[in-house]
Write an enzyme that holds these catalytic residues in place. Structure first.
Site, PDB file in Angstrom:
ATOM      1  N   TYR A 212      28.368 -24.988  19.541  1.00 19.57           N
ATOM      2  CA  TYR A 212      29.491 -24.614  18.685  1.00 19.57           C
ATOM      3  C   TYR A 212      29.822 -25.770  17.763  1.00 19.57           C
ATOM      4  CZ  TYR A 212      32.939 -27.286  21.466  1.00 19.57           C
ATOM      5  OH  TYR A 212      33.651 -28.279  22.073  1.00 19.57           O
ATOM      6  N   CYS A 213      30.599 -25.470  16.720  1.00 22.26           N
ATOM      7  CA  CYS A 213      31.020 -26.480  15.751  1.00 22.26           C
ATOM      8  C   CYS A 213      32.441 -26.124  15.311  1.00 22.26           C
ATOM      9  CB  CYS A 213      30.040 -26.541  14.580  1.00 22.26           C
ATOM     10  SG  CYS A 213      29.855 -24.968  13.703  1.00 22.26           S
ATOM     11  N   LEU A 214      32.736 -26.211  14.032  1.00 22.80           N
ATOM     12  CA  LEU A 214      34.062 -25.839  13.551  1.00 22.80           C
ATOM     13  C   LEU A 214      34.151 -24.341  13.282  1.00 22.80           C
ATOM     14  CD1 LEU A 214      36.923 -26.592  12.670  1.00 22.80           C
ATOM     15  CD2 LEU A 214      36.001 -27.062  10.386  1.00 22.80           C
TER      16      LEU A 214
ATOM     17  N   SER B 108      33.392 -20.449  17.137  1.00 24.40           N
ATOM     18  CA  SER B 108      33.471 -21.898  17.295  1.00 24.40           C
ATOM     19  C   SER B 108      34.908 -22.404  17.439  1.00 24.40           C
ATOM     20  CB  SER B 108      32.714 -22.594  16.174  1.00 24.40           C
ATOM     21  OG  SER B 108      31.325 -22.570  16.447  1.00 24.40           O
ATOM     22  N   TRP B 109      35.130 -23.679  17.080  1.00 29.66           N
ATOM     23  CA  TRP B 109      36.417 -24.323  17.315  1.00 29.66           C
ATOM     24  C   TRP B 109      37.554 -23.607  16.591  1.00 29.66           C
ATOM     25  CZ3 TRP B 109      38.436 -27.296  20.810  1.00 29.66           C
ATOM     26  CH2 TRP B 109      39.717 -27.803  20.586  1.00 29.66           C
TER      27      TRP B 109
END
Length: 135
Positions: free
Chosen positions: A98-100, A126-127
């Site tokens: 995951y990322c932003l 994601s985030w």
């Protein structure tokens, strides 16, 4: 006639690729169940400064996208364990990226697959999605 067949194959290939990608998506409900599961290596591929300002999901480890190839392919097992506090994954290890917002997570999944990892997925929301519900 050949170009018509070729177009059909290309459309079919694109459809198959899209379906394969759909199978690789982790949604919020599943992520909530897996967030602290030590049998799944959850990798946050955001930069360290992003993670410091927001935090991480569950028991995930932070391996920025630019460092991911080294970590998964080149880093010795001992180095990986020392840096990330987890065992280095093998080809069939379950992993979630995951990322932003999900874009880098998908890139990370594609990179992992190109390195021979077969059991990777990505948290599409994601985030951004996680933090909207959990903060």
């Amino acid at each position: 006639m050949l170009s018509l067949i070729s177009k059909r194959i290309n459309i079919s290939s694109v459809r198959n690729l899209a379906m394969a990608t759909v199978d690789k998506i982790v949604h919020m409900e599943e992520m909530e169940k897996l967030a602290n599961d030590k049998n799944v290596l959850i990798i946050d591929v955001r930069e360290q400064n992003e993670v410091k300002s927001t935090g991480i999901i569950g028991s995930s480890v932070n391996i920025p996208l630019n460092n991911l190839q080294h970590a998964l392919k080149d880093a010795p097992k001992e180095e990986f364990s020392k840096l990330y506090g987890r065992s280095k994954p093998v080809s069939n290890s379950p992993m979630i990226f995951y990322c932003l917002k999900g874009r880098r997570a998908l890139q990370a999944l594609e990179l992992a697959e190109s390195l021979g990892f077969k059991n990777g997925r990505y948290y599409k929301g994601s985030w951004a999605e996680w933090s909207s519900k959990h903060h």
